[in-house]
Structures are given as C-alpha cells and as structure tokens.
Motif scaffolding. Sequence first.
Motif, PDB file in Angstrom:
ATOM      1  N   ARG A  80      27.391  49.305  75.563  1.00 42.85           N
ATOM      2  CA  ARG A  80      27.276  48.788  76.926  1.00 42.85           C
ATOM      3  C   ARG A  80      28.224  47.609  77.158  1.00 42.85           C
ATOM      4  O   ARG A  80      28.819  47.478  78.224  1.00 42.85           O
ATOM      5  CB  ARG A  80      25.828  48.352  77.174  1.00 42.85           C
ATOM      6  CG  ARG A  80      25.558  47.889  78.594  1.00 42.85           C
ATOM      7  CD  ARG A  80      24.091  47.511  78.747  1.00 42.85           C
ATOM      8  NE  ARG A  80      23.787  47.088  80.093  1.00 42.85           N
ATOM      9  CZ  ARG A  80      22.609  46.635  80.483  1.00 42.85           C
ATOM     10  NH1 ARG A  80      21.617  46.559  79.598  1.00 42.85           N
ATOM     11  NH2 ARG A  80      22.397  46.270  81.735  1.00 42.85           N
ATOM     12  N   THR A  81      28.373  46.741  76.170  1.00 41.48           N
ATOM     13  CA  THR A  81      29.291  45.609  76.288  1.00 41.48           C
ATOM     14  C   THR A  81      30.723  46.085  76.438  1.00 41.48           C
ATOM     15  O   THR A  81      31.503  45.535  77.222  1.00 41.48           O
ATOM     16  CB  THR A  81      29.160  44.693  75.056  1.00 41.48           C
ATOM     17  OG1 THR A  81      27.799  44.270  74.917  1.00 41.48           O
ATOM     18  CG2 THR A  81      30.039  43.463  75.193  1.00 41.48           C
ATOM     19  N   VAL A  82      31.081  47.121  75.693  1.00 38.82           N
ATOM     20  CA  VAL A  82      32.429  47.685  75.803  1.00 38.82           C
ATOM     21  C   VAL A  82      32.646  48.273  77.196  1.00 38.82           C
ATOM     22  O   VAL A  82      33.700  48.098  77.809  1.00 38.82           O
ATOM     23  CB  VAL A  82      32.648  48.753  74.708  1.00 38.82           C
ATOM     24  CG1 VAL A  82      34.021  49.405  74.858  1.00 38.82           C
ATOM     25  CG2 VAL A  82      32.498  48.135  73.329  1.00 38.82           C
ATOM     26  N   ARG A  83      31.640  48.968  77.705  1.00 40.04           N
ATOM     27  CA  ARG A  83      31.745  49.559  79.046  1.00 40.04           C
ATOM     28  C   ARG A  83      31.972  48.485  80.111  1.00 40.04           C
ATOM     29  O   ARG A  83      32.793  48.643  81.006  1.00 40.04           O
ATOM     30  CB  ARG A  83      30.485  50.361  79.372  1.00 40.04           C
ATOM     31  CG  ARG A  83      30.457  50.937  80.779  1.00 40.04           C
ATOM     32  CD  ARG A  83      29.238  51.821  81.000  1.00 40.04           C
ATOM     33  NE  ARG A  83      27.994  51.115  80.768  1.00 40.04           N
ATOM     34  CZ  ARG A  83      27.416  50.301  81.668  1.00 40.04           C
ATOM     35  NH1 ARG A  83      28.003  50.069  82.834  1.00 40.04           N
ATOM     36  NH2 ARG A  83      26.268  49.714  81.381  1.00 40.04           N
ATOM     37  N   ARG A  84      31.244  47.395  79.999  1.00 39.18           N
ATOM     38  CA  ARG A  84      31.401  46.307  80.966  1.00 39.18           C
ATOM     39  C   ARG A  84      32.804  45.702  80.904  1.00 39.18           C
ATOM     40  O   ARG A  84      33.370  45.324  81.929  1.00 39.18           O
ATOM     41  CB  ARG A  84      30.357  45.225  80.699  1.00 39.18           C
ATOM     42  CG  ARG A  84      28.943  45.615  81.122  1.00 39.18           C
ATOM     43  CD  ARG A  84      27.968  44.501  80.794  1.00 39.18           C
ATOM     44  NE  ARG A  84      26.633  44.794  81.284  1.00 39.18           N
ATOM     45  CZ  ARG A  84      25.576  44.031  81.062  1.00 39.18           C
ATOM     46  NH1 ARG A  84      25.703  42.937  80.319  1.00 39.18           N
ATOM     47  NH2 ARG A  84      24.397  44.353  81.555  1.00 39.18           N
ATOM     48  N   TRP A  85      33.358  45.621  79.691  1.00 41.68           N
ATOM     49  CA  TRP A  85      34.711  45.061  79.560  1.00 41.68           C
ATOM     50  C   TRP A  85      35.749  45.984  80.184  1.00 41.68           C
ATOM     51  O   TRP A  85      36.738  45.534  80.762  1.00 41.68           O
ATOM     52  CB  TRP A  85      35.016  44.820  78.084  1.00 41.68           C
ATOM     53  CG  TRP A  85      36.419  44.349  77.851  1.00 41.68           C
ATOM     54  CD1 TRP A  85      37.481  45.086  77.431  1.00 41.68           C
ATOM     55  CD2 TRP A  85      36.920  43.031  78.070  1.00 41.68           C
ATOM     56  NE1 TRP A  85      38.610  44.321  77.362  1.00 41.68           N
ATOM     57  CE2 TRP A  85      38.297  43.048  77.757  1.00 41.68           C
ATOM     58  CE3 TRP A  85      36.344  41.843  78.505  1.00 41.68           C
ATOM     59  CZ2 TRP A  85      39.094  41.920  77.855  1.00 41.68           C
ATOM     60  CZ3 TRP A  85      37.135  40.704  78.602  1.00 41.68           C
ATOM     61  CH2 TRP A  85      38.498  40.754  78.278  1.00 41.68           C
ATOM     62  N   LEU A  86      35.518  47.289  80.094  1.00 44.02           N
ATOM     63  CA  LEU A  86      36.503  48.248  80.586  1.00 44.02           C
ATOM     64  C   LEU A  86      36.398  48.491  82.096  1.00 44.02           C
ATOM     65  O   LEU A  86      37.351  48.990  82.695  1.00 44.02           O
ATOM     66  CB  LEU A  86      36.343  49.586  79.850  1.00 44.02           C
ATOM     67  CG  LEU A  86      36.604  49.559  78.340  1.00 44.02           C
ATOM     68  CD1 LEU A  86      36.327  50.931  77.746  1.00 44.02           C
ATOM     69  CD2 LEU A  86      38.029  49.115  78.036  1.00 44.02           C
TER      70      LEU A  86
END
Length: 257
Positions: free
Chosen positions: A102-108
């Motif tokens: 989820r953190t990666v998704r938010r960054w992208l």
Amino acid sequence: MTTASKKPAGTGRDVTSELAFLIHDKGVGTTRISQILGMDPKTVRRYARAATADGLIVPPRSQHSPLRRFQSYLNERWNKGCTDRTRLYEEIRALGYKGTDRTVRRWLEPLRSSAAPAPKVSDVPSTRKVTGWITRHPDNLTSDEALRLKHLLAHCPELAAAVERVRDFAVMMTNREGHRLPEWIAATEVTELAPLRGFASNLRKDLAAVTAGLTLEWNSGPVEGHINRIKMLKRQMFGRAKLHLLRLRILLNTSRR
C-alpha cells in the motif's frame, strides 16, 4: 463579529489563518478567537504565530518512511518504463524493503497522474543520521555508513575537524584518560568551530570535576536513581498530600530495601 454558529461559508485555510492573525494582532485572546471562528484553540495559536503561509505547512512524513531509501530506485525504474506496482514492490522487497504494498502504491499515484518524469530523490542524509555516524564507534558502522561518512568528511573540512575532536573526547571517556583533558581543551580552543570552542572553554570552569569524571570508575548513576525514585513516589501522591507524608514514604521505602 460573526459567532461560531455563523461561521462564514467558503472560508479556506488561507483566509481563516489571515482572520485569526488579524484578530490576534488586535489584542483578542486565542480562546475568544476560537469561539468567533469556530476553531480549536490550538489551531488558532498556530495560525496566529505563523508569520507566513509556509509556517502552516506540516513537514512531510515520508522522511521517516520505510520506503525512504528506496524512493530513488523506484523513480529510476519508473523513468525506465517499469510502471507495474507489483513488480516494483517485489524488486524493492528483494533489496530489503520491510513496508507494505500500500505504501508503494501511494508513492506511485502522483507519478501516474503526471506526464512529467519522476523527479530525482535527494540522497542527502539527515542531520540526525550524520550525528549518529559521528558519535558511534567507527567499528559499529556498516560499510555503507562508513563510506558515506568518509565522503561527507572529504567535502567538508569543518565537519572533519569536528569528528576528530569528538572522537578524541570519546577515547578519553572510554579509556578514562582524564589526564589528557587539558591537552584536549587546548587543541579544541584553537579550532574554527565556535560551538566546540565554547564547550571546551566551559570545561575549564569545573576542570577538577570533569577530570575526575573522566578518570574515576564512580559516577552519579546511583544518585540519579534515588532522585528518580523520589519523583516516582511524589507522582504517586498526585498532589493530595504534603511534604511530611512524602518524607515518611521515602523513609519507609528505603527501610524495606
């Protein structure tokens, strides 16, 4: 004035903060302003003390995110055409990432909504991190940390001088070489680092005590422990009793040891 129940509609944060600042500037207290604008008093104080709009901006939390050291890698892979979130997540997991997908998704997400290439992420270490590298024993640094610190010292002579003084003082503390303190003070007072010069000069004001602390095996730890115990007993009373009861509790607690 408008009451809290009749707060102006459509008021943005910038307009509200300006109102709070202007009213506070007229001498109105924060409690009254919070009633007028229908805001929390803490928010009113923050608005009133902010000199500019920049003072209202909350620092980003990503500085301490587990994704922090992988952001540069993600942006580089994105610019090379890899936009698959799952694949990027698996790649950084293989590199040691411990966070969530989820953190990666938010960054992208911002990268997907922008046509511009992903920006380059600065790899400059924080002040706190560099301080940790300097104050820790060199043997306790990882190879990457030691290399980055060496790179910083090569580009900043002032920092290199500070590291030399700090580590020399640490050796005195570790080896109990208090007899070297006058020599360390004299060498530090001629450096170009004003904070260190001030620290060294202040050591002269109580030279005997500092020398003893760097030489003898005894320390003030037991005394600090007793002080903390007394504070604990005082807090347990919650201000409901006076000194005579606190004295009895301290004596009783000591006699049981």
